[in-house]
Design a protein around this motif. Sequence first.
Motif, PDB file in Angstrom:
ATOM      1  N   GLN A  56     -34.914   7.366 -30.902  1.00 11.10           N
ATOM      2  CA  GLN A  56     -34.435   8.212 -32.000  1.00 11.10           C
ATOM      3  C   GLN A  56     -33.596   9.381 -31.465  1.00 11.10           C
ATOM      4  O   GLN A  56     -32.538   9.698 -31.997  1.00 11.10           O
ATOM      5  CB  GLN A  56     -35.615   8.730 -32.806  1.00 11.10           C
ATOM      6  CG  GLN A  56     -35.238   9.503 -34.029  1.00 11.10           C
ATOM      7  CD  GLN A  56     -36.473   9.909 -34.832  1.00 11.10           C
ATOM      8  OE1 GLN A  56     -37.587   9.943 -34.329  1.00 11.10           O
ATOM      9  NE2 GLN A  56     -36.267  10.228 -36.092  1.00 11.10           N
TER      10      GLN A  56
ATOM     11  N   GLU B  76     -30.305   7.620 -29.361  1.00  8.81           N
ATOM     12  CA  GLU B  76     -29.553   6.485 -29.892  1.00  8.81           C
ATOM     13  C   GLU B  76     -28.069   6.791 -30.134  1.00  8.81           C
ATOM     14  O   GLU B  76     -27.201   5.960 -29.858  1.00  8.81           O
ATOM     15  CB  GLU B  76     -30.204   5.991 -31.190  1.00  8.81           C
ATOM     16  CG  GLU B  76     -29.627   4.701 -31.699  1.00  8.81           C
ATOM     17  CD  GLU B  76     -30.431   4.129 -32.842  1.00  8.81           C
ATOM     18  OE1 GLU B  76     -30.455   2.900 -32.966  1.00  8.81           O
ATOM     19  OE2 GLU B  76     -31.035   4.916 -33.623  1.00  8.81           O
TER      20      GLU B  76
ATOM     21  N   LEU C  16     -40.140   4.808 -29.195  1.00 12.34           N
ATOM     22  CA  LEU C  16     -39.425   5.002 -30.462  1.00 12.34           C
ATOM     23  C   LEU C  16     -38.845   6.406 -30.574  1.00 12.34           C
ATOM     24  O   LEU C  16     -37.733   6.589 -31.076  1.00 12.34           O
ATOM     25  CB  LEU C  16     -40.342   4.712 -31.647  1.00 12.34           C
ATOM     26  CG  LEU C  16     -40.619   3.240 -31.927  1.00 12.34           C
ATOM     27  CD1 LEU C  16     -41.558   3.080 -33.115  1.00 12.34           C
ATOM     28  CD2 LEU C  16     -39.330   2.473 -32.172  1.00 12.34           C
ATOM     29  N   THR C  17     -39.584   7.395 -30.101  1.00 12.91           N
ATOM     30  CA  THR C  17     -39.075   8.768 -30.102  1.00 12.91           C
ATOM     31  C   THR C  17     -37.864   8.877 -29.181  1.00 12.91           C
ATOM     32  O   THR C  17     -36.840   9.490 -29.537  1.00 12.91           O
ATOM     33  CB  THR C  17     -40.175   9.751 -29.666  1.00 12.91           C
ATOM     34  OG1 THR C  17     -41.274   9.635 -30.566  1.00 12.91           O
ATOM     35  CG2 THR C  17     -39.666  11.185 -29.651  1.00 12.91           C
TER      36      THR C  17
END
Length: 200
Positions: free
Chosen positions: A151, A154, A147-148
Motif C-alpha cells: 500500500q 505501490e 499488504l502495508t
Amino acid sequence: MRALIFQSGLEKDIFTAGNDLTELYAPMTSLEQYTNFWTTQNIFLGKLYVSRLVTVSCIRGACPAGGCAISLCCDYRIMSKDTGFIGLNEPQIGLLVPSVWMEFVASPAEAKAIGLVDLLVPKEQLLQTAEAAVAKFLKIPSFGRSLTKLQVREELANKLMNRAMLKEQSEAGWRFLTAEPTLKAMKATLAKLQGNSAKL
C-alpha cells in the motif's frame, strides 16, 4: 521463503560495481538491447520494492548506481561503517541519473545521517546483523506487513514498472547515450576501468 538478504560474494570490499557499462555504451549495444536492459532492470526494481518478502541489503564496500538502486528498494539497509560508499555516481562517469532517482554519493557516515542506510556495523558483523534484522521483521505477521508495504510503495513501484513510460525513458536514454559527449565520456570510463582491471 520469507526473506531475502542481498550480499556480495566477492573477496574485495565491493557490494556491487553497479550496472554493466557495456549495456550502456552505444557502440556495444543497440536501441532494442538497451530497451530490454532498461525495462528488465526497472521491472525487477519495482517488484523488489513491493516484494512480500522481507528484504535486507548487506552492503560491504562500494555500492554505486544499480547496487544503490537495489539497496534503496530493500526494506532495511546495513552497511560496513569503515569502508566503501553508496550513491548514484552516474554523472561522475558521464551518464544521466534516471528521473525516478536523485543524484548523490555518500560515505557510510553520510549515508546513515541522511537515512540512506539504516545501520552501520563493522564489515565482519554485516551478515549476522542482517540475519538478526530479518528475524525481527519475521516476528511481524507476514500478511499485514506485506499488504502495508504494498500500500505504501505501490505508486512508485507502478512508475518503475510502467511499460509505456519505460519505452519513452529508453528512447530518451538512447538519444542521450548516442550523443557525442556521452560517447566520449563512456569511452574514457571504459578505458579507465579496463586499465584498472589489468592492474589487479
